[in-house]
Design a protein around this motif. Structure first.
Motif, PDB file in Angstrom:
ATOM      1  N   LYS B  40       0.816  -1.226   0.000  1.00  0.00           N
ATOM      2  CA  LYS B  40       0.000   0.000   0.000  1.00  0.00           C
ATOM      3  C   LYS B  40       0.848   1.273   0.000  1.00  0.00           C
ATOM      4  N   SER B  41       1.823   1.293   0.948  1.00  0.00           N
ATOM      5  CA  SER B  41       2.632   2.510   1.060  1.00  0.00           C
ATOM      6  C   SER B  41       3.534   2.685  -0.144  1.00  0.00           C
ATOM      7  N   SER B  44       1.649   4.467  -2.805  1.00  0.00           N
ATOM      8  CA  SER B  44       1.485   5.919  -2.604  1.00  0.00           C
ATOM      9  C   SER B  44       2.801   6.652  -2.861  1.00  0.00           C
ATOM     10  N   HIS B  45       3.913   6.065  -2.416  1.00  0.00           N
ATOM     11  CA  HIS B  45       5.220   6.706  -2.632  1.00  0.00           C
ATOM     12  C   HIS B  45       5.581   6.782  -4.113  1.00  0.00           C
ATOM     13  N   LEU B  82      -0.208  14.041  -2.241  1.00  0.00           N
ATOM     14  CA  LEU B  82      -0.112  12.918  -1.309  1.00  0.00           C
ATOM     15  C   LEU B  82      -0.220  13.434   0.117  1.00  0.00           C
ATOM     16  N   GLN B  85       1.412   9.476   5.411  1.00  0.00           N
ATOM     17  CA  GLN B  85       1.106   8.722   6.624  1.00  0.00           C
ATOM     18  C   GLN B  85       1.868   9.315   7.808  1.00  0.00           C
ATOM     19  N   ILE B 168      -4.175  11.578  -2.915  1.00  0.00           N
ATOM     20  CA  ILE B 168      -3.861  10.245  -2.411  1.00  0.00           C
ATOM     21  C   ILE B 168      -3.683  10.366  -0.906  1.00  0.00           C
ATOM     22  N   ASP B 170      -2.604   8.503   2.383  1.00  0.00           N
ATOM     23  CA  ASP B 170      -1.917   7.314   2.880  1.00  0.00           C
ATOM     24  C   ASP B 170      -2.158   7.146   4.379  1.00  0.00           C
ATOM     25  N   GLU B 171      -2.970   6.166   4.727  1.00  0.00           N
ATOM     26  CA  GLU B 171      -3.255   5.824   6.130  1.00  0.00           C
ATOM     27  C   GLU B 171      -3.604   7.074   6.949  1.00  0.00           C
ATOM     28  N   THR B 172      -4.462   7.886   6.377  1.00  0.00           N
ATOM     29  CA  THR B 172      -4.812   9.140   7.042  1.00  0.00           C
ATOM     30  C   THR B 172      -5.449   8.899   8.410  1.00  0.00           C
ATOM     31  N   ILE B 201      -5.804   5.121   0.997  1.00  0.00           N
ATOM     32  CA  ILE B 201      -5.082   3.894   1.297  1.00  0.00           C
ATOM     33  C   ILE B 201      -5.212   3.650   2.785  1.00  0.00           C
ATOM     34  N   THR B 202      -5.784   2.515   3.132  1.00  0.00           N
ATOM     35  CA  THR B 202      -6.047   2.304   4.556  1.00  0.00           C
ATOM     36  C   THR B 202      -6.032   0.826   4.930  1.00  0.00           C
TER      37      THR B 202
END
Lengths: 443, 248
Positions: B40-41, B44-45, B82, B85, B168, B170-172, B201-202
């Motif tokens: 997932k990460s 996003s990266h 982005l 996270q 995007i 990321d694990e907000t 993304i979670t």
């Protein structure tokens, strides 16, 4: 070795020629003091890398050029408009050009009568006894070639005496400018804050062109009981200059001494800072050096806690690019009966190129048992994660790097409490970022 | 808006993404859920352009433009955002300075005039209300000394100011308590529009209670193994990620 001796001899020969022009000729105590300085200088010469405290800073090749004392040269005329950019707004100014005090360029209007601000050469005529009680006192127990040289050679200096309980309403700026090539200048400053007095002094050193010369400056600072003194120092010498300065401060009880240094110019710059902290007195010593090309910055600091309950804070930051080199040595010494000392010393360095170098050495020497002393040193490059974070916010890589470098430096600029000086330093610092991306309005 | 085709990514010799395809249309909210280590990460990266990843196959396009060749700042100026996270702390750079630099970089790229200090202040004060943040945050160093919730709110503030097209996140939801989560979600929901797309993304379904997605994808071992509607997120929450393996 042979050449070092011969260059020393050149300096000594020259001394015979200029000594009759030095200020304070009629004062036996001063003539004697200068002779002692000369004697010790002729035995020791200038420090070399064989001296432990000068291991990383080699001035020998520079000194070999045997700069001529400014006293042996005809003086230059400098027009006021050539000086404008050296003046920090909203300050009183004492101006020394090529080792000589300039009355016309100095600005002391509105200075309170009770405060004594004058050229040291004037003070030696008008109040020699007052000068005698301070000159040489703060450096009495120090022993190195540059001090002895300075004692023998000094041609001028700043004399500041703030009487008891007097608070100076605006800062006093010493503007020291060298306009000639291959000269040596030596100045001695005496800054005295009597009991309960308050003042801000800015020492600033400039060179008018890209030329080689030697600036030797020593400041003896006396902060009496309950007095509060701030000393800012700006070193923005010409690009081939050697700048050797020492600040020696004596603090009595409950006094505070704040020192903040900005080293931007010169080829080699050595700053020494010696502070004796008295009972429940506090000192705050900070500095920023920003170097590129082949610049060399050396900061040596000594804090002596002689009495209990004192505190000291020290933070020096360095930014080095190109082949620039930095040296930091900080020593905090707590004497046997100096209990309840609270001391922190930090040195943080940012190396922007693979060829930049920093040698850093924090030292704690503690003879008391009930003290709180901490020190920390970091050497690093810009953090990739931070650069990426800024890029992800639409900032270009170059701008991001500039922003982070500037932010690192700006922490020190933020410590300046005099707004006109803060703007002045900020403008100089921004010139160090020619790639752009940093806006004046740093919110 | 964002079109990812058969994307394959390695870190060193290790394959992390093994052929991902996604098509997000303007105004859509997609969620990617998956267990730890599913990639997932990395996704996003790679989308934001972080170094250290090798794209070995496939393509990423934003509105038909190839993303791979763009520097991270160009992606940002093109409208890709982005929300990190772990937002980075940047001592010495004030929040408001960064916001202004970011907005003006975007505007300049789009051929618009830069916003002056006064207009900018008015704009940012309006946006900061949206996130329930104190104006004092504007003058503090970016994320320095911020709590977890404050950092995440600050990310959304940056998003609100930059007005990106493709967000995007990321694990907000990680590290947020329920109050902070509601504020962040309300902020995001207020930014939803027909022209703006989101990729959330979670790990947990929790965030999706507040920001309801149009499409949910399940990522496992570098591949999208299941795609469905919002109900898929609930199913995952009840049954856990082990269930995906069993279905396969």
């Amino acid at each position: 070795m042979a050449s070092a001796v011969s260059s020393l001899e050149k300096y000594l020969e020259e001394y015979d020629e200029i000594k009759s022009t030095l200020p304070g000729q009629g004062l036996d105590w001063l003539v004697q003091l200068r002779q002692q300085g000369l004697d010790q200088f002729s035995t020791q010469g200038f420090p070399t890398t064989r001296d432990e405290d000068w291991r990383y800073t080699n001035v020998t090749p520079f000194i070999k050029k045997s700069f001529q004392s400014v006293l042996a040269k005809p003086s230059t005329t400098v027009l006021p408009e050539q000086m404008d950019h050296y003046y920090v707004p909203d300050c009183w100014q004492v101006v020394i050009v090529d080792g000589h005090f300039s009355n016309t360029l100095s600005k002391l209007d509105g200075l309170p009568e009770e405060v004594v601000v004058m050229a040291l050469s004037d003070a030696l005529i008008k109040c020699p006894d007052k000068v005698k009680s301070y000159l040489g006192q703060a450096v009495e127990n120090e022993d190195h070639g540059f001090i002895h040289y300075n004692t023998a050679w000094f041609s001028e200096g700043l004399f500041v005496w703030i009487p008891q309980q007097v608070k100076m309403k605006q800062p006093l700026q010493l503007v020291h400018v060298v306009t000639q090539e291959n000269v040596a200048t030596a100045t001695r400053n005496l800054i005295v804050a009597e009991a309960g007095a308050e003042g801000v002094v800015i020492e600033s050193y400039f060179g008018s062109q890209a030329q080689a010369y030697l600036t030797s400056s020593i400041s003896e600072v006396f902060v009496a009981e309950n007095a509060h003194l701030t000393l800012y120092k700006l070193q923005n010498e010409a690009s081939k200059a050697l700048h050797c300065s020492g600040v020696y401060s004596q603090q009595e009880k409950h006094s505070t001494f704040n020192y903040l240094d900005f080293s931007f110019g010169g080829l080699i710059a050595r700053n020494e800072l010696h502070v004796n902290v008295g009972f429940a007195a506090a000192c705050d010593l900070n500095g920023l050096f920003v170097g590129s090309g082949r610049q060399h910055f050396d900061n040596h600091t000594w804090i002596n806690h002689l009495q209990p309950r004192g505190s000291s804070r020290e933070l020096f930051k360095g930014i080095l690019d190109g082949r620039a080199r930095g040296v930091f040595q900080g020593c905090v010494k707590v004497f046997e009966d100096a209990q309840k000392i609270d001391s922190e010393m930090h040195n943080h360095n940012l190396l922007l190129s693979d060829n930049a170098e920093i040698d850093t050495k924090p030292q704690l020497v503690i003879y008391a048992d009930d003290v709180k002393c901490a020190h920390g040193v970091t050497v690093g490059q810009l953090d990739d994660a931070s650069v990426f974070y800024l890029q992800s916010r639409a900032v270009s890589e170059e701008e991001a790097k500039n922003m982070l470098t500037f932010a690192f430096a700006n922490e020190m600029v933020d410590q300046i409490k005099v707004s006109s000086f803060k703007s002045y330093i900020l403008a100089l610092l921004l010139q160090k970022f020619p790639q752009g991306g940093i806006e004046q309005e740093w919110l | 808006m964002l079109s990812i085709k058969d994307l394959q990514v390695k870190i060193g010799d290790k394959s992390i993404l093994k052929g991902i395809s996604l098509d997000i249309k303007p105004g859509e909210v997609h969620a990617i859920m998956g267990p730890n280590g599913s990639g997932k990460s990395t996704l996003s990266h790679v989308l934001a352009g972080k170094e250290g990843y090798t794209i070995t196959g496939g393509s990423i396009e934003i509105e038909g433009q190839d993303l791979e060749e763009m520097a991270p700042e160009i992606r940002a100026r093109e409208g890709l955002f982005l929300a990190f996270q772990y937002p980075v702390e940047i001592p010495g750079v004030s929040n408001i300075y960064l916001l202004k630099a970011a907005l003006n970089a975007v505007r300049k790229h789009q051929g618009l005039t830069e916003v002056d200090a006064l207009d900018f202040l008015a704009l940012v004060k309006e946006k900061i209300k949206l996130l329930g943040m104190d104006e004092k945050f504007l003058y503090r160093s970016v994320n320095q000394g911020f709590s977890g919730g404050e950092k995440k709110r600050n990310e959304i503030l940056q998003m609100a100011v930059m007005e990106p097209k493709m967000c995007i996140m990321d694990e907000t939801d990680s590290g947020l308590d329920i109050d902070a989560l509601q504020i962040v979600a309300a902020g995001v929901n207020s930014l939803r529009s027909e022209k703006r797309s989101f990729l959330m993304i979670t790990h947990y379904q929790r965030l999706l209670d507040y920001i309801v997605p149009d499409v949910v994808h399940v990522l496992a071992d570098g591949r999208i193994v299941k795609t469905g509607g919002p109900e898929l997120a609930l199913e995952l929450e009840q049954k856990g990620y082990g269930w995906i393996g069993q279905v396969e």
